[in-house]
Design an enzyme around this catalytic site. Structure first.
Site, PDB file in Angstrom:
ATOM      1  N   ASN A 286      29.190  33.784  62.838  1.00 48.05           N
ATOM      2  CA  ASN A 286      27.818  33.391  62.495  1.00 48.05           C
ATOM      3  C   ASN A 286      27.530  33.614  61.018  1.00 48.05           C
ATOM      4  OD1 ASN A 286      27.570  32.768  65.137  1.00 48.05           O
ATOM      5  ND2 ASN A 286      26.443  34.612  65.696  1.00 48.05           N
TER       6      ASN A 286
ATOM      7  N   HIS B 263      32.994  33.373  58.538  1.00 48.26           N
ATOM      8  CA  HIS B 263      32.547  32.079  58.008  1.00 48.26           C
ATOM      9  C   HIS B 263      31.496  32.238  56.916  1.00 48.26           C
ATOM     10  CE1 HIS B 263      33.951  29.821  61.909  1.00 48.26           C
ATOM     11  NE2 HIS B 263      34.941  30.151  61.120  1.00 48.26           N
TER      12      HIS B 263
ATOM     13  N   SER C 209      32.532  29.415  71.958  1.00 46.86           N
ATOM     14  CA  SER C 209      33.218  28.455  72.828  1.00 46.86           C
ATOM     15  C   SER C 209      34.726  28.522  72.616  1.00 46.86           C
ATOM     16  CB  SER C 209      32.706  27.049  72.536  1.00 46.86           C
ATOM     17  OG  SER C 209      32.933  26.743  71.180  1.00 46.86           O
TER      18      SER C 209
ATOM     19  N   ALA D 203      24.299  37.256  76.269  1.00 50.15           N
ATOM     20  CA  ALA D 203      24.606  38.467  75.483  1.00 50.15           C
ATOM     21  C   ALA D 203      23.403  39.418  75.431  1.00 50.15           C
ATOM     22  CB  ALA D 203      25.012  38.059  74.068  1.00 50.15           C
TER      23      ALA D 203
HETATM   24  P1  NAD Z   1      29.603  27.030  69.839  1.00 51.50           P
HETATM   25  O1  NAD Z   1      28.303  26.366  69.601  1.00 51.50           O
HETATM   26  O2  NAD Z   1      30.843  26.209  69.825  1.00 51.50           O
HETATM   27  O3  NAD Z   1      29.559  27.748  71.277  1.00 51.50           O
HETATM   28  C1  NAD Z   1      28.492  28.560  71.662  1.00 51.50           C
HETATM   29  C2  NAD Z   1      28.927  29.385  72.861  1.00 51.50           C
HETATM   30  O4  NAD Z   1      27.890  30.327  73.122  1.00 51.50           O
HETATM   31  C3  NAD Z   1      29.131  28.568  74.140  1.00 51.50           C
HETATM   32  O5  NAD Z   1      30.342  28.951  74.752  1.00 51.50           O
HETATM   33  C4  NAD Z   1      27.922  28.954  75.004  1.00 51.50           C
HETATM   34  O6  NAD Z   1      28.216  28.930  76.380  1.00 51.50           O
HETATM   35  C5  NAD Z   1      27.667  30.374  74.517  1.00 51.50           C
HETATM   36  N1  NAD Z   1      26.307  30.850  74.697  1.00 51.50           N
HETATM   37  C6  NAD Z   1      25.140  30.152  74.686  1.00 51.50           C
HETATM   38  N2  NAD Z   1      24.087  30.970  74.874  1.00 51.50           N
HETATM   39  C7  NAD Z   1      24.597  32.236  74.972  1.00 51.50           C
HETATM   40  C8  NAD Z   1      24.020  33.517  75.155  1.00 51.50           C
HETATM   41  N3  NAD Z   1      22.702  33.686  75.259  1.00 51.50           N
HETATM   42  N4  NAD Z   1      24.844  34.594  75.216  1.00 51.50           N
HETATM   43  C9  NAD Z   1      26.187  34.460  75.110  1.00 51.50           C
HETATM   44  N5  NAD Z   1      26.794  33.261  74.936  1.00 51.50           N
HETATM   45  C10 NAD Z   1      26.002  32.165  74.860  1.00 51.50           C
HETATM   46  O7  NAD Z   1      29.689  28.209  68.806  1.00 51.50           O
HETATM   47  P2  NAD Z   1      30.920  28.930  68.109  1.00 51.50           P
HETATM   48  O8  NAD Z   1      32.017  29.153  69.092  1.00 51.50           O
HETATM   49  O9  NAD Z   1      30.333  30.082  67.381  1.00 51.50           O
HETATM   50  O10 NAD Z   1      31.535  27.892  67.061  1.00 51.50           O
HETATM   51  C11 NAD Z   1      30.814  27.009  66.298  1.00 51.50           C
HETATM   52  C12 NAD Z   1      30.629  27.323  64.819  1.00 51.50           C
HETATM   53  O11 NAD Z   1      29.246  27.203  64.610  1.00 51.50           O
HETATM   54  C13 NAD Z   1      30.960  28.682  64.304  1.00 51.50           C
HETATM   55  O12 NAD Z   1      31.923  28.499  63.361  1.00 51.50           O
HETATM   56  C14 NAD Z   1      29.677  29.199  63.607  1.00 51.50           C
HETATM   57  O13 NAD Z   1      29.983  29.513  62.259  1.00 51.50           O
HETATM   58  C15 NAD Z   1      28.754  28.026  63.579  1.00 51.50           C
HETATM   59  N6  NAD Z   1      27.322  28.282  63.917  1.00 51.50           N
HETATM   60  C16 NAD Z   1      26.708  29.438  63.557  1.00 51.50           C
HETATM   61  C17 NAD Z   1      25.393  29.666  63.919  1.00 51.50           C
HETATM   62  C18 NAD Z   1      24.746  30.968  63.506  1.00 51.50           C
HETATM   63  O14 NAD Z   1      25.082  31.533  62.458  1.00 51.50           O
HETATM   64  N7  NAD Z   1      23.828  31.502  64.303  1.00 51.50           N
HETATM   65  C19 NAD Z   1      24.694  28.722  64.647  1.00 51.50           C
HETATM   66  C20 NAD Z   1      25.347  27.525  64.990  1.00 51.50           C
HETATM   67  C21 NAD Z   1      26.679  27.323  64.610  1.00 51.50           C
END
Ligand code: NAD
Length: 246
Positions: free
Chosen positions: A101, A118, A188, A231
Site C-alpha cells: 500500500n 511500492h 489478491s 482484516a
Molecule cells: P488487490 O486490489 O489486487 O486485491 C485486494 C484483496 O483484498 C482481494 O484479495 C480482496 O479479497 C481483499 N480484501 C478486500 N477487502 C478486504 C478486507 N476488508 N480485509 C482483508 N482483505 C480484503 O490489491 P493488492 O493485492 O494489494 O494489489 C494491487 C496493487 O494495488 C498493490 O500493488 C497496491 O500497491 C495497489 N493499491 C494500493 C492501495 C492503497 O495504498 N490503499 C489501494 C489500491 C491499490
C-alpha cells in the site's frame, strides 16, 4: 473461525518472529478502494494509464490528477486492522510489515517497522535534484508540482513499469527468509514480485496464514491455513486471543 483465531494467536507466540505482507484489502475498511473493487475510483483513474511510468514521462500532470483525487482517500484513518498490527508489533512479535500500500496508514496507526514495497504516495521526489517533499509541502494547485529547483516532482510511489526500490526489495526478502510466521493480509497475490514473498517465506520454513474475505492463488498451494474474513474484524480478535494467552 474462533478455533482458527486461537490457533493463529498460539502460532504467533510460538513463532516469535512474525512478518505481515499487506495489500490494498488492508485499507478497504478505511474507505480506500482496492483494485478489485468494481466501479468508482479506479474506473475513472485506470491505474494502467494513470499509474504507468510512461504516462508520467509523457503527461506528468495525469498521475498527479489521480493523486489529487486520491488525496480524499488519503485523509482516511487507520482501521482496527492497522491498529491491531501496531499492537502486535508493540507486544514484540511482529518484526516487519511489508506493505504494497502507498497510503501511509500503517505508519499512522503506530507501526514503526514498515517496508514500503511500492513506495508512498504521501511523498514526492524531484527527478532533477532528488529532494524529497512530504505531503504538506506539496502544492497541487498547478500540476505537475515542481521542486524549488524547478524540476518536476514525481509521486514517490512505484509506477507500473518501474522496478521495486532496491532497499525495500532486499529488506522484504530478508525479512521473509527470517520469519517463522507470515500473515498475508488483503492481497489478491497476483501483482509480482510482491506475490512471490509468501512463497519465499514458505520455502524458508515459515507458516503462512492468509486473512482475506476471498480465496487467492495462494490459498490452496502456499497458505498453511486461511482465515476467511475482513482484516479489521479478524486482526483485533487475534490481538484479544493473544492477550488471553499472556
Ligand atoms: P488487490 O486490489 O489486487 O486485491 C485486494 C484483496 O483484498 C482481494 O484479495 C480482496 O479479497 C481483499 N480484501 C478486500 N477487502 C478486504 C478486507 N476488508 N480485509 C482483508 N482483505 C480484503 O490489491 P493488492 O493485492 O494489494 O494489489 C494491487 C496493487 O494495488 C498493490 O500493488 C497496491 O500497491 C495497489 N493499491 C494500493 C492501495 C492503497 O495504498 N490503499 C489501494 C489500491 C491499490
Amino acid at each position: 473461525m474462533e478455533d482458527l483465531i486461537k490457533k493463529a494467536a498460539r502460532d504467533i507466540v510460538e513463532a516469535k518472529k512474525v512478518v505481515a505482507l499487506t495489500g490494498s484489502g488492508m485499507s478497504a475498511e478505511s474507505g480506500i478502494p482496492t483494485f478489485r473493487d468494481q466501479g468508482g475510483f479506479w474506473e475513472k483513474y485506470n491505474p494502467d494509464v494513470y499509474a504507468h511510468i510512461d504516462t508520467f514521462f509523457s503527461q506528468p500532470e495525469k498521475p498527479w490528477q489521480m493523486v489529487k483525487a486520491f488525496d480524499q482517500q488519503l485523509r482516511a484513518k487507520p482501521n482496527p486492522g492497522h491498529l491491531a498490527l501496531a499492537e502486535i508489533e508493540k507486544m514484540g512479535f511482529l518484526k516487519e510489515i511489508i506493505t504494497q500500500n502507498v497510503d501511509n496508514l500503517h505508519q499512522q496507526a503506530g507501526s514503526t517497522k514498515v517496508i514500503e514495497f511500492h513506495g508512498n504516495l504521501r511523498r514526492g521526489v524531484c527527478l532533477v535534484c532528488g529532494k524529497y517533499y512530504e505531503w504538506g509541502e506539496i502544492t497541487l494547485e498547478v500540476l505537475p508540482p515542481r521542486c524549488e529547483c524547478n524540476g518536476v516532482l514525481k509521486p514517490d510511489a512505484v509506477f507500473f513499469g518501474e522496478p521495486i526500490p532496491e532497499e525495500a526489495f532486499q529488506r522484504a526478502y530478508e525479512a521473509s527468509r527470517k520469519c517463522k510466521l507470515m500473515f498475508v493480509i488483503g492481497t489478491s497475490a497476483i501483482v509480482y514480485p510482491a506475490a512471490s514473498i509468501p512463497q519465499v517465506a514458505k520455502q524458508a520454513g515459515a507458516v503462512v496464514v492468509e486473512i482475506n474475505p476471498e480465496t487467492t492463488p495462494l490459498t490452496d498451494f502456499v497458505s498453511d491455513y486461511s482465515i476467511i474474513g475482513k482484516a479489521g474484524i479478524i486482526l483485533p480478535q487475534i490481538v484479544h486471543a493473544l492477550k488471553q494467552l499472556a
